[in-house]
Enzyme design. Structure first.
Site, PDB file in Angstrom:
ATOM      1  N   GLU A 359       0.815  -1.217   0.000  1.00  0.00           N
ATOM      2  CA  GLU A 359       0.000   0.000   0.000  1.00  0.00           C
ATOM      3  C   GLU A 359       0.849   1.267   0.000  1.00  0.00           C
ATOM      4  OE1 GLU A 359      -2.667  -0.640   3.341  1.00  0.00           O
ATOM      5  OE2 GLU A 359      -4.020  -1.781   2.058  1.00  0.00           O
ATOM      6  N   ASP A 438      -8.609  -8.591   3.712  1.00  0.00           N
ATOM      7  CA  ASP A 438      -8.353  -7.500   4.660  1.00  0.00           C
ATOM      8  C   ASP A 438      -9.490  -7.345   5.667  1.00  0.00           C
ATOM      9  OD1 ASP A 438      -7.229  -5.330   5.850  1.00  0.00           O
ATOM     10  OD2 ASP A 438      -7.593  -3.922   4.229  1.00  0.00           O
ATOM     11  N   GLU A 466     -12.784  -1.528  11.742  1.00  0.00           N
ATOM     12  CA  GLU A 466     -12.672  -0.788  10.483  1.00  0.00           C
ATOM     13  C   GLU A 466     -13.796  -1.114   9.490  1.00  0.00           C
ATOM     14  OE1 GLU A 466      -8.974  -1.400   8.445  1.00  0.00           O
ATOM     15  OE2 GLU A 466      -9.634  -0.322   6.664  1.00  0.00           O
TER      16      GLU A 466
HETATM   17  C1  GCV Z   1      -2.446   0.653   8.382  1.00  0.00           C
HETATM   18  C2  GCV Z   1      -6.083  -1.780   5.505  1.00  0.00           C
HETATM   19  C3  GCV Z   1      -6.441  -0.496   6.179  1.00  0.00           C
HETATM   20  C4  GCV Z   1      -5.252   0.429   6.284  1.00  0.00           C
HETATM   21  C5  GCV Z   1      -4.123  -0.312   6.986  1.00  0.00           C
HETATM   22  C6  GCV Z   1      -3.818  -1.574   6.189  1.00  0.00           C
HETATM   23  C7  GCV Z   1      -2.764  -2.422   6.861  1.00  0.00           C
HETATM   24  O1  GCV Z   1      -5.841  -1.572   4.157  1.00  0.00           O
HETATM   25  O2  GCV Z   1      -7.486   0.112   5.493  1.00  0.00           O
HETATM   26  O3  GCV Z   1      -5.636   1.568   7.014  1.00  0.00           O
HETATM   27  O4  GCV Z   1      -2.995   0.494   7.098  1.00  0.00           O
HETATM   28  O5  GCV Z   1      -4.988  -2.357   6.104  1.00  0.00           O
HETATM   29  O6  GCV Z   1      -3.160  -3.381   7.525  1.00  0.00           O
HETATM   30  O7  GCV Z   1      -1.599  -2.146   6.717  1.00  0.00           O
END
Ligand code: GCV
Length: 899
Positions: A359, A438, A466
């Site tokens: 990411e 995720d 989340e």
């Molecule tokens: C910390 C998901 C979340 C992100 C998070 C990522 C991860 O994509 O939306 O906010 O980033 O997971 O676990 O690294």
């Protein structure tokens, strides 16, 4: 969350608080009515008699003072140490020793000793006397390590069932004519965990005799991650700002950090990573390391080791090197020196978390290196200090090509890490999210757990909600986690449940365990929703012992958090235990994942956002069918990553479970499930059922109103009412979208045929203008009605309904910014006023912001006019969607409620 205007508040909310206080603290039985200023029934006749109208204001102040003096704000979580309300206190408490001897002198044992004294005094009204030596003429509590206790009492044996590191034994020892209540830890941490176990037993009314026995943790690593940023925000945190950082500094007041460590220790958590895995190199500056040492100091008495997330490019960004290549000796030397600095300041530093090549985070791939090259470089630098590297397997390409039918994000972790098995250093753990995508509402277990036999593994679970309603919805996650932990992957053609892989048992690994993304914040109740802490508690219980049932976690948490009252225990645990499936039904059933706004805040419904993006959380819905084909024969091949028995189960449509069908297969909407119902009708029905069940939470919770303290009762009620309304938003949006996509109507013709609904477009509008809902399916006809460039607007309707009592729901949009005011009028008489001040993640009319306000007990005669008046504020144009007017059997006894 919502507030009424002051005059309403002073009568209605105060009345509600007083009524709660009377019910909860004075215990009066309440029944019928006393009319308040707006014709609502605030008090029963009996209450009215008790209070006396002329003394209302005085009593109001008095009772509110009483309530707040004993306020239950959730800050104590499951460590309230309230006197246990039980039919009978266990008989052996009568024989509880008054003396307490601590044979150990570690910070953990001092905490254990203080905690026992505090808990016993608070729960049982008994003061324990601390003695420096075992008293010759008295019974005593004895705290110590196994060795220390054996030195004092040669007759003490734990050999038959010796606790493992960080374990403990609780026993009664008869010696020298006295009885000693012994808490023996293998080490100081174990001793502390034993003391907490005793206190939890007392709070739940367990006899000391039945607490006896030996317990050991299932795995050595039981950590939480906090995704805290140095500026004080928390990525995916819903309980306020960081307890560690503010304004790029460590907070001067770390009281909350210490309290957090105490909570963590009480459930056996032994490590906490304090900063976001999207890490800021600034944390590694000497000045910050010095400051971070203060956090470690706050953790130490509770046996919680501090760890940090580190960005792999720190040697370049911070250290001024021309590279961060893990294969470059000067980079390795930079890290060695950095860890030397850290250990000089924090001698018990636990280690590091690493998110790399994920990411947008930099990673070893930039230099053609692998995760092994990076992880082992860190491992070598940490090894002399006893630190570990937790390297995340959450590595994937977020620029996938949606048009490539073979592309599949779910494959990534296995494809990248499986070939590296056996190459990681011994002090490296690969941290794997429970599912391959995720933290979605339903995912299969990641195949990577079975794909690493010669590598230490930890599971990463997301405690913060989340994708699960962001602390606005009740969703109890241990139910989901249990399914993952118990899942048997059948690696090497033998039984290998995930929990045995994590403990190291399946593949004989020395390290491994559990990491939970907690993200607590400064809010008094830590996570935003009073029920969310059940997830943190449950995480700790499962990390300690994954064989614990979700039911016992729910019941124990309820007893410790609210009450031992059987009705409270059965009602709250039922709500908890059903909540994940209910959330799944009204969001994304059949393995469709969460269907939320994937390119936005991950909160409200936005199914289309799942497609046509690089993130790979696709559902591949078209006119004819839905689901990702992940078979080996015709799909992405993902299923082939599982050991043969599991792969065979998912490959065959006959054996693939319905709840993962669309994760594994693309099928026509008319495909019949094992239930005999078609896919499309199941999607419709599940959403209707889920929304109905969410409304049921409100009824269940209301049955406890005299049994829960007023503060937490009211806060939870408001949230559950909001959730019931938002579940309808989810239901309508997803069902509309699938009806349009498939062209197949609901066989019960419910979608957009709501006989009780009057949409704004059909109302008489003064000032309100249509604007596009930014996701069409989240508003009636794809339009919201906004009050633009006016100070107020109205929408009215005349209804020829039979005379009677009704509930009136106003569906409106509540942006994060601005606080619009709404008034509901019956024949021009104001019957309710409220403000749109929830903290929802959106600035436009859509599934994130759609909200409802419901007023019960509204009298109607044929020809009455109902009017919504909206007053915009600060860019929030008081947008509305519809009214829903539902007959009620009789005036509901409850006052107006916002949801
Ligand atoms: C910390 C998901 C979340 C992100 C998070 C990522 C991860 O994509 O939306 O906010 O980033 O997971 O676990 O690294």
């Amino acid at each position: 969350m919502f507030s009424t205007q002051l005059e309403l508040f002073s009568s209605k909310a105060a009345a509600s608080a007083i009524r709660q206080a009377i019910r909860y603290r004075v215990g009066l039985a309440l029944h019928v009515e006393h009319r308040g200023a707006e014709g609502q029934n605030w008090f029963s006749e009996r209450e009215a008699r008790v209070i006396g109208r002329s003394r209302l204001v005085l009593l109001c102040c008095l009772l509110l003072t009483l309530v707040s003096a004993n306020a239950e704000d959730g800050s104590q979580a499951w460590l309230r140490y309230a006197p246990p309300v039980l039919n009978a206190i266990p008989a052996d408490y009568q024989k509880m020793p008054a003396a307490l001897v601590d044979l150990d002198s570690s910070p953990e044992s001092i905490s254990a000793q203080k905690e026992l004294r505090q808990g016993v005094q608070s729960m049982l009204n008994r003061i324990l006397r601390v003695e420096t030596k075992v008293p010759a003429n008295d019974d005593a509590w004895i705290l110590g390590t196994v060795e220390e206790i054996r030195a004092a009492f040669p007759e003490f044996h734990t050999d038959s069932n010796k606790p493992a590191p960080e374990g403990f034994s609780i026993s009664i020892l008869a010696a020298h004519g006295h009885r000693y209540w012994v808490i023996a830890g293998t080490d100081p941490r174990g001793l502390l965990y034993g003391a907490f176990r005793v206190l939890s037993g007392i709070a739940r009314g367990v006899s000391f005799a039945s607490m006896q026995g030996t317990q050991s943790p299932a795995a050595p690593v039981r950590w939480v991650n906090q995704w805290d940023n140095l500026n004080g925000t928390i990525e995916r945190g819903y309980g306020g700002r960081s307890i560690f950082f503010d304004n790029d500094q460590v907070r001067s007041d770390l009281t909350r950090a210490g309290e957090y460590a105490r909570l963590l220790a009480s459930i056996g958590i032994n490590g906490c990573t304090i900063n976001n895995v999207n890490a800021n190199p600034k944390l590694l500056t000497p000045a910050m390391i010095h400051e971070v040492a203060r956090i470690a100091d706050a953790f130490r008495p509770w046996g919680v080791r501090l760890s940090m997330s580190v960005p792999i490019d720190a040697p370049q960004i911070l250290g001024g090197l021309d590279t961060f290549d893990p294969g470059d000796p000067k980079v390795a030397a930079w890290w060695r020196e950095k860890f030397d600095q850290i250990y000089a300041a924090i001698p018990d530093f636990g280690g590091i978390e690493v998110k790399a090549d994920s990411e947008g985070q930099p990673g070893p791939s930039k230099y053609g290196r692998t995760p092994v090259d990076a992880a082992n470089m860190f491992a070598a630098a940490l090894k002399p200090h006893g630190g570990i590297v937790v390297y995340r397997a959450f590595v994937y390409n977020h620029h996938l090509d949606w048009n490539d039918i073979k592309a599949d994000r779910a494959r990534a972790a296995y494809d990248i890490f499986h070939p590296l098995d056996g190459k990681f250093a011994d002090n490296v753990i690969v941290q794997i999210k429970n599912g391959p995508i995720d933290f979605q509402v339903r995912e299969p277990v990641s195949p990577l757990f079975a794909g690493l036999h010669r590598t230490n593994e930890a599971i990463e679970l997301q405690i913060t909600q989340e994708y699960m309603g962001q602390a606005h919805h009740l969703v109890f996650l241990p139910t989901q986690w249990k399914e993952a932990l118990d899942f048997d992957l059948h690696a090497e053609n033998r039984s290998t449940p995930v929990k045995d892989i994590l403990s190291g048992k399946s593949f004989h690994r020395p390290l491994g365990g559990y990491v939970g993304v907690a993200n607590v914040g400064l809010d008094a109740n830590w996570m935003g929703h009073p029920m969310s802490m059940a997830n943190l508690y449950g995480f700790g219980r499962l990390a300690w012992n994954p064989n614990t049932t979700a039911q016992s976690i729910a019941e124990d948490w309820t007893r410790l958090t609210f009450s031992n009252d059987p009705k409270v225990v059965s009602t709250v645990s039922h709500m908890l235990l059903t909540s994940w499936s209910i959330y799944e039904r009204y969001t994304g059933p059949l393995g469709l994942q969460t269907l939320t706004n994937i390119t936005g805040p991950h909160y409200g419904p936005a199914p289309q956002s799942q497609e046509h993006n690089g993130w790979g959380q696709w559902i591949r819905a078209d006119h004819d069918g839905v689901g990702m084909d992940r078979t080996v024969a015709t799909g992405t091949g993902y299923i082939g990553q599982y050991p043969p028995a599991v792969a065979a189960m998912y490959t065959s449509l006959k054996t693939c479970p319905d709840n993962l069908l669309l994760f594994m297969h693309h099928v026509p909407y008319t495909y019949k499930l094992h239930t005999g119902k078609t896919v499309i009708q199941t999607i419709y029905d599940d959403h209707y059922l889920g929304a109905q069940e969410a409304a049921g939470f409100v009824t269940q919770w209301k049955s406890l109103d005299s049994l829960i303290d007023p503060e937490r009762y009211q806060k939870t009620l408001a949230l559950l009412e909001y959730q019931a309304g938002h579940a309808i938003v989810w239901r309508d949006a997803i069902d509309r979208w699938f009806e349009k996509m498939s062209g197949i109507p609901d066989d019960r013709h419910r979608i957009d045929h709501d006989p009780n609904r009057i949409v704004a477009a059909d109302m008489q509008l003064d000032g309100y203008k249509p604007i596009d809902a930014t996701i069409w399916e989240t508003a009636s006809g794809g339009k919201a009605y906004a009050c633009l460039d006016q100070t107020s607007c109205t929408a009215s309707t005349k209804l020829n309904r039979p005379a009677g009592w009704y509930s009136v729901a106003v569906q409106y949009f509540d942006y994060r910014r601005g606080v619009s005011t709404f008034t509901l009028q019956l024949d021009r008489q104001a019957i309710a006023t409220w403000t749109a001040e929830n903290t929802l993640p959106g600035e436009a009319p859509n599934g994130d912001t759609s909200t409802r306000f419901t007023l019960h007990g509204v009298p109607r005669r044929p020809g009455d006019t109902l009017t919504i008046e909206g007053h915009p504020d600060d860019g929030q144009p008081a947008p509305i969607d519809y009214l829903e007017i539902t007959p009620e059997a009789a005036p509901a006894p409850q006052a107006a409620s916002a949801h």
